[in-house]
Design an enzyme around this catalytic site. Structure first.
Site, short mmCIF file in Angstrom:
data_model
loop_
_atom_site.label_atom_id
_atom_site.label_comp_id
_atom_site.label_asym_id
_atom_site.label_seq_id
_atom_site.Cartn_x
_atom_site.Cartn_y
_atom_site.Cartn_z
N LYS A 43 0.75 -1.18 0.09
CA LYS A 43 -0.01 0.04 0.11
C LYS A 43 0.97 1.35 0.21
CE LYS A 43 0.87 2.05 3.50
NZ LYS A 43 2.18 2.17 4.13
N TYR A 71 -4.78 3.59 6.33
CA TYR A 71 -5.26 2.38 7.14
C TYR A 71 -6.53 2.78 7.68
CZ TYR A 71 -0.91 -0.06 7.33
OH TYR A 71 0.24 -0.56 6.98
P1 NDP Z 1 12.57 1.56 2.12
O1 NDP Z 1 13.02 3.08 1.78
O2 NDP Z 1 13.18 1.01 3.50
O3 NDP Z 1 12.69 0.83 1.17
C1 NDP Z 1 12.41 0.70 -0.19
C2 NDP Z 1 13.31 0.03 -0.92
O4 NDP Z 1 12.68 0.22 -2.49
C3 NDP Z 1 14.83 0.45 -1.24
O5 NDP Z 1 15.60 -0.13 0.15
C4 NDP Z 1 15.46 -0.02 -2.36
O6 NDP Z 1 15.52 -1.37 -2.34
C5 NDP Z 1 13.83 0.03 -3.22
N1 NDP Z 1 13.98 1.11 -4.35
C6 NDP Z 1 13.78 1.08 -5.49
N2 NDP Z 1 13.96 2.40 -6.11
C7 NDP Z 1 14.11 3.07 -5.32
C8 NDP Z 1 14.35 4.56 -5.21
N3 NDP Z 1 14.28 5.37 -6.32
N4 NDP Z 1 14.11 5.34 -3.80
C9 NDP Z 1 14.36 4.54 -2.72
N5 NDP Z 1 14.29 3.24 -2.78
C10 NDP Z 1 13.90 2.45 -4.04
O7 NDP Z 1 10.98 1.91 2.17
P2 NDP Z 1 9.94 0.75 3.16
O8 NDP Z 1 10.45 -0.63 3.08
O9 NDP Z 1 9.91 1.41 4.49
O10 NDP Z 1 8.64 1.10 2.09
C11 NDP Z 1 8.38 0.41 0.86
C12 NDP Z 1 6.95 0.32 0.54
O11 NDP Z 1 6.45 -0.45 1.63
C13 NDP Z 1 6.02 1.52 0.65
O12 NDP Z 1 5.05 1.59 -0.36
C14 NDP Z 1 5.38 1.63 1.92
O13 NDP Z 1 4.09 2.18 2.03
C15 NDP Z 1 5.23 0.25 2.35
N6 NDP Z 1 5.33 -0.13 3.53
C16 NDP Z 1 4.35 -1.10 4.16
C17 NDP Z 1 4.18 -1.13 5.41
C18 NDP Z 1 3.05 -1.87 6.14
O14 NDP Z 1 2.83 -2.15 7.08
N7 NDP Z 1 2.16 -2.67 5.12
C19 NDP Z 1 5.19 -0.75 6.48
C20 NDP Z 1 6.09 -0.05 5.80
C21 NDP Z 1 6.43 0.42 4.39
P3 NDP Z 1 16.58 -2.06 -3.11
O15 NDP Z 1 18.14 -1.30 -2.50
O16 NDP Z 1 16.53 -3.40 -3.15
O17 NDP Z 1 16.53 -1.72 -4.68
#
Ligand code: NDP
Length: 370
Positions: free
Chosen positions: A136, A221
């Site tokens: 989401k 949410y």
């Molecule tokens: P993070 O920034 O921690 O991780 C996102 C990952 O996406 C990065 O580590 C990277 O991984 C990849 N990525 C690819 N392109 C980009 C870019 N241009 N900029 C930054 N990162 C990029 O974010 P979150 O993990 O916190 O959030 C990711 C998703 O998960 C969001 O949509 C958020 O809303 C959702 N989320 C949902 C939750 C829930 O409870 N359901 C809780 C937290 C987040 P790599 O280096 O491997 O390419």
């Protein structure tokens, strides 16, 4: 109803006999037995904070196995290969990911990249013929979401949203009580979810990657919760935004209060913020009773009370339940508990209307025809 006793009765039927999503509660006991014969083989795309949380939670899964990873960071892929025993042939970067179509060992890709990349990544994975689970908010808007649904349908792949609360035992019990009429006619809903956002340089504060602010991230949410608390779809919305830090929140919304009007006449009063903590609750009031969950949407542990007293549901890692639930739905052709792409679309239509209301100074926006 004694949900623990009911759960234990259902447990004796075995994991394959009862849909996980049908259970009023699932307990740690479920996760002490062996893995199921059939496994949903999952790759995670975007190895950030949430992707890692899912990977850890999947260690306890009975019906889903982490087998692949997609990342733009080679060092993370090396780390995940070792940590989660992922074979090199199941690892991809964003340029090579279309080759996943030739990999028969991956069934589903879980997209955990920043919000505004979901659209592109869902289309890529659907084109590769793999089922998609997308975090989401599903996309930046309803238009993108409609296209994502159409592309997945055309490709013949399933499309689900990471709405983990729909697998969470307290939330499932709330929905069961409402559907069973134990709350009577629903009269009011009061939901809110927010937190104080930290690092001013994070992608969540950049519109190009986040799509929006608190509303997109966690307001969703409260909105989704209002829909499952009432069992109705809103017919109008109003919304108001306040911004106390226009520098930090230059590109995205900081605090939004919003109201959803439902066909029965119920009004849900909701809020979301990036500017303060301890803002998380779902409260649904019916003519015969109520349910209050607080915390209601975070990783919890979720706590609740009803007109009958404290809720007694077991506490299980949400992402473990979600991944086993999705596996059960796909492998055993079970109905999904409102986590389809179509459910994501219903939320995005409302989100679009909320932003429209804000642009129009809090105007009432009718949802018919949107
Ligand atoms: P993070 O920034 O921690 O991780 C996102 C990952 O996406 C990065 O580590 C990277 O991984 C990849 N990525 C690819 N392109 C980009 C870019 N241009 N900029 C930054 N990162 C990029 O974010 P979150 O993990 O916190 O959030 C990711 C998703 O998960 C969001 O949509 C958020 O809303 C959702 N989320 C949902 C939750 C829930 O409870 N359901 C809780 C937290 C987040 P790599 O280096 O491997 O390419």
């Amino acid at each position: 109803m004694d949900s623990r006793r009911d759960f234990l009765q259902k447990l004796t039927l075995g994991i394959g006999a009862t849909a996980l999503t049908d259970l009023p509660a699932t307990a740690r006991e479920l996760y002490s037995g062996p893995k199921a014969d059939k496994q949903l083989r999952v790759a995670i795309m975007g190895l950030g904070s949430y992707g890692t949380r899912v990977a850890e939670a999947m260690k306890d899964c009975k019906m889903a196995t982490l087998v692949g990873a997609v990342s733009g960071t080679p060092a993370k892929l090396e780390d995940w290969k070792k940590k989660y025993n992922i074979p090199a042939k199941n690892t991809y970067n964003y340029e090579t990911v279309s080759k996943i179509k030739d990999n028969p060992d991956i069934d589903l890709v879980y997209i955990t990249t920043p919000n505004s990349l979901h659209y592109k990544h869902v289309l890529q994975i659907a084109a590769a013929g793999k089922h998609v689970l997308c975090e989401k908010p599903v996309a930046d808007n309803a238009k993108q979401t409609r296209e994502m649904i159409a592309v997945c349908e055309k490709a013949g792949v399933k499309f689900y949203i990471g709405y983990r609360m729909h697998f969470e035992p307290h939330t499932r019990e709330l929905i069961r009580m409402r559907e069973a009429g134990e709350l009577g006619k629903i009269m009011h809903v009061n939901n809110y979810m927010g937190f104080k956002s930290g690092d001013p340089n994070q992608w969540r504060l950049k519109k190009a990657l986040a799509g929006g602010g608190a509303m997109m991230d966690v307001g969703i949410y409260a909105l989704n919760g209002a829909r499952y608390a009432t069992g109705e779809e809103p017919i109008w919305v109003t919304a108001q935004e306040t911004k106390t830090d226009p520098v930090k929140f230059k590109e995205v919304d900081e605090t939004i209060m919003f109201q959803l009007g439902f066909p029965s006449g119920v009004v849900a009063s909701c809020g979301t913020t990036y500017n303060f903590n301890n803002y998380e609750r779902l409260y649904v009031i019916g003519e015969k009773g109520f349910v209050e969950l607080s915390p209601a949407f975070s990783y919890g542990p979720i706590k609740g009370r009803t007109h009958n007293g404290p809720m007694n549901q077991p506490v299980i890692t949400h992402q473990t339940l979600q991944m086993d639930g999705i596996a059960d739905i796909i492998l055993n052709n079970k109905p999904d508990p409102n986590v389809s792409g179509a459910e994501g679309l219903k939320d995005m239509i409302v989100v679009d209307a909320l932003y429209e209301s804000i642009r129009k100074g809090g105007a009432k926006i009718m949802l018919a025809g949107k």
